[in-house]
Design an enzyme around this catalytic site. Structure first.
Site, PDB file in Angstrom:
ATOM      1  N   ASP A 300       0.840  -1.193   0.000  1.00  0.00           N
ATOM      2  CA  ASP A 300       0.000   0.000   0.000  1.00  0.00           C
ATOM      3  C   ASP A 300       0.879   1.248   0.000  1.00  0.00           C
ATOM      4  O   ASP A 300       1.846   1.337   0.764  1.00  0.00           O
ATOM      5  CB  ASP A 300      -0.888  -0.018   1.246  1.00  0.00           C
ATOM      6  CG  ASP A 300      -1.843   1.157   1.305  1.00  0.00           C
ATOM      7  OD1 ASP A 300      -2.734   1.233   0.449  1.00  0.00           O
ATOM      8  OD2 ASP A 300      -1.676   1.991   2.215  1.00  0.00           O
ATOM      9  N   GLU A 329       1.437   0.321  -4.974  1.00  0.00           N
ATOM     10  CA  GLU A 329       0.974   1.601  -5.511  1.00  0.00           C
ATOM     11  C   GLU A 329       2.183   2.517  -5.660  1.00  0.00           C
ATOM     12  O   GLU A 329       2.824   2.858  -4.665  1.00  0.00           O
ATOM     13  CB  GLU A 329      -0.039   2.236  -4.562  1.00  0.00           C
ATOM     14  CG  GLU A 329      -1.342   1.480  -4.437  1.00  0.00           C
ATOM     15  CD  GLU A 329      -2.282   2.147  -3.457  1.00  0.00           C
ATOM     16  OE1 GLU A 329      -3.350   2.610  -3.883  1.00  0.00           O
ATOM     17  OE2 GLU A 329      -1.949   2.218  -2.269  1.00  0.00           O
TER      18      GLU A 329
END
Length: 624
Positions: A300, A329
């Protein structure tokens, strides 16, 4: 250093405790409890500092007891608890071997030769099973051991599930699960313990561990890998976090003025560049691989972590199993306290070999910009502006080649990227939607006024055709195979089940959607031309064909990837009118046309052109 965070070492004769905390702490105490919550301490032990840690040894058999550390900032189970009581406030003393399900020692990671072979299915435990009428364990880890769940995943054809955060997180009270409070789980508390709310008994520490392992074991037996969503970039809060209560301010970044940096957008960001935070991440990833047999990790807000740490994790993982997939990400949610050139941003992926990032270029080219839910993209075919169309189509082409350099992709017209950021196509995650933002059907409805259900289905299938015929690693949100919606909610992280659940009745309402998805996945898996895995092979075998406005067409030529088919042509038509595309002269077999896929053939065409129906794809291969 590899055992630095092993805070509890149990034996029937004695248990040793160790804690990384400041040497100058005034007093560090260990407290032992009978239960995971409530009650007075059975024993309080003063810890001593030596060899870089605070230590204590307690004689006797402590199995089944609970513990906390106290450095003067509140009680905590420490930063690397491996078992906890309800709500994770106290660590638990267990024998991990006793949590192994039968046959766990023989559990094997499903074989994957290349990341290009993966088909990733992103899911939330509660979304997937809570509304399934025949589920014995709705919303629990064990739902993914049930025949209906395994059967659906196998029929669809996915070979990896990306489970949203499944560690112990803070926003759901495990003592009040009947309240049905929902959360995605991006609010970490104990990073190395499964979440109790997904177990059948959060009060018994060994239950969540055993049930998580049973889930992994069942998926592995079905040939499905398990990817864990990890959120090392921030904690639920600062004041009450185990990091802060153990070693104040060490694990967090601060700005020049002394305030806490907030690159995560959640009030804090961790300092991955600090030696002990880096070691924590390394040991945590190692632990999930070893103890729980996890096959991959999705980071994340990877753009909050420094490149050196991400590369160290990749190196460590390679030593254990190089097929373990790592992606994240490639952005942050705010400004970080480190300069961008040091961070795991998408633009720096070329400096992180073996690590992939999501392509928002492809995503937003298809559906429209993340900043405006009402503005469409390629799928909307709403603009006749040449520059806008060129940007959408060029960005789609950039995604099709896997974010690598390609002589037919004009980077001056690609959204968000000024230059290719992937060295190899397997460093790009190909997708059109995930848990974040609107799901695909909601976004299509929001961005295309007056959309009919028939048009919605056509565009949904067209979008996934672009994703699954691209050279990146394909990724889909759970439920899209049954035309999932979320009632138009953009950010459903704490919306109720009525918004987030999968409606399994949609399989009956829209059977053509599931049929197309599973046949599209099989088409990809059966034909290595769609999974070349090498930038050089992509440049050699993939060429774009001239196409009219709102259409992108390409050819995979000369037995790409040693495919059985010599030349494959893919045409994506977002227009509301039929479109004609010029193709090399030949005799072709259609395998995808008008929302139907059949590898055995749908019909033969001959000549130098193909006509593509509105809002649909055509896939052809030439006859031998």
């Amino acid at each position: 250093m590899a055992q630095f965070f092993n805070e509890v070492q149990y034996s029937p004769e004695q248990t040793r405790f160790a804690l990384f905390a400041p040497e100058d702490a005034k007093a560090v105490k260990l407290r032992l409890y009978r239960d995971g919550q409530g009650g007075k301490a059975l024993q309080t032990v003063k810890m001593e500092y030596r060899d870089g840690r605070w230590r204590a040894t307690v004689k006797g058999d402590l199995r089944g007891r609970f513990y906390t550390f106290d450095t003067g900032h509140g009680e905590t189970p420490g930063v690397f608890a491996k078992a906890v009581g309800v709500n994770g406030r106290r660590g638990a003393i267990v024998t991990l071997k006793d949590t192994d399900p039968e046959g766990w020692a023989d559990d094997k990671r499903p074989v994957t030769k290349s990341p290009a072979d993966l088909v990733i299915y992103e899911m939330h435990h509660r979304d997937f099973s809570i509304a399934r009428q025949d589920a014995r364990y709705p919303g629990k880890f064990l739902a993914l051991t049930e025949p209906w769940a395994i059967g659906h995943l196998k029929e669809l054809g996915v070979n990896a599930v990306h489970i949203l955060p499944s560690y112990d997180y803070g926003s759901v009270d495990e003592t009040r699960l009947k309240d049905n409070k929902y959360n995605w789980g991006y609010d970490p508390v104990n990073y190395n313990v499964p979440e109790g709310g997904y177990s059948t008994d959060p009060y018994r520490p060994e239950v969540r561990i055993r049930e998580f392992k049973k889930m992994v074991q069942a998926l592995h037996k079905a040939g499905i890998r398990v990817i864990l969503d990890v959120v090392y970039n921030h904690t639920y809060d600062i004041e009450h976090s185990n990091f802060q209560r153990t070693y104040p301010d060490y694990f967090y970044r601060k700005t020049a003025d002394g305030s806490y940096s907030n690159g995560s957008g959640c009030g804090n960001e961790t300092a991955s560049e600090k030696p002990m935070m880096r070691l924590f991440m390394l040991e945590s990833v190692r632990y999930w691989m070893q103890e729980y047999h996890i096959d991959g990790f999705r980071f994340d807000l990877m753009g909050c972590h420094d490149i050196e740490t991400m590369n160290a994790i990749r190196t460590m993982v390679n030593e254990a199993d190089p097929t373990v997939f790592i992606y994240g990400e490639g952005w942050s949610a705010g400004n970080c306290a480190l300069p961008a050139e040091r961070l795991g941003m998408k633009a720096n992926v070329s400096r992180m070999p073996g690590i992939a990032a999501f392509s928002d270029e492809l995503r937003d080219a298809l559906r429209g910009p993340f900043s405006d839910d009402t503005k469409g993209g390629f799928l909307a075919a709403a603009t006749d502006d040449d520059a806008d169309n060129a940007m959408l189509e060029e960005s789609l082409k950039f995604g099709i080649v896997g974010a690598v350099s390609h002589p037919q992709v004009d980077m001056t017209r690609v959204n968000y990227a000024q230059q290719p950021w992937a060295t190899e196509p397997v460093q790009m995650i190909s997708y059109v939607s995930c848990h974040d933002d609107m799901c695909l059907t909601d976004r299509l409805r929001a961005s295309i006024p007056g959309l009919t259900t028939e048009e919605l289905i056509r565009l949904d299938l067209l979008a996934q055709t672009a994703v699954f015929t691209s050279q990146g690693v394909p990724f889909m949100l759970s439920g899209e195979e049954m035309l999932r919606d979320k009632k138009g909610v953009h950010n459903s992280f704490e919306s109720p089940d009525s918004v987030n659940h999968l409606d399994w009745n949609n399989l009956r309402r829209y059977p053509q959607v599931m049929e197309y998805y599973k046949n599209l996945i099989r088409l990809r898996q059966h034909h290595p031309a769609f999974r070349l895995g090498s930038a050089d092979l992509v440049r050699k075998h993939l060429e774009f064909l001239p196409a009219p406005r709102h259409v992108v067409a390409f050819r995979l030529k000369n037995y790409a990837g040693r495919d059985d088919w010599r030349n494959i042509i893919v045409v994506l038509n977002a227009s509301r009118q039929p479109q004609t595309v010029v193709i090399p002269k030949g005799v072709y077999q259609e395998v995808c046309c008008d929302g139907v896929i059949n590898e055995a053939g749908l019909g033969t065409i001959q000549g130098t052109e193909t006509v593509v129906s509105p809002q649909s794809a055509v896939i052809l291969h030439d006859e031998p």
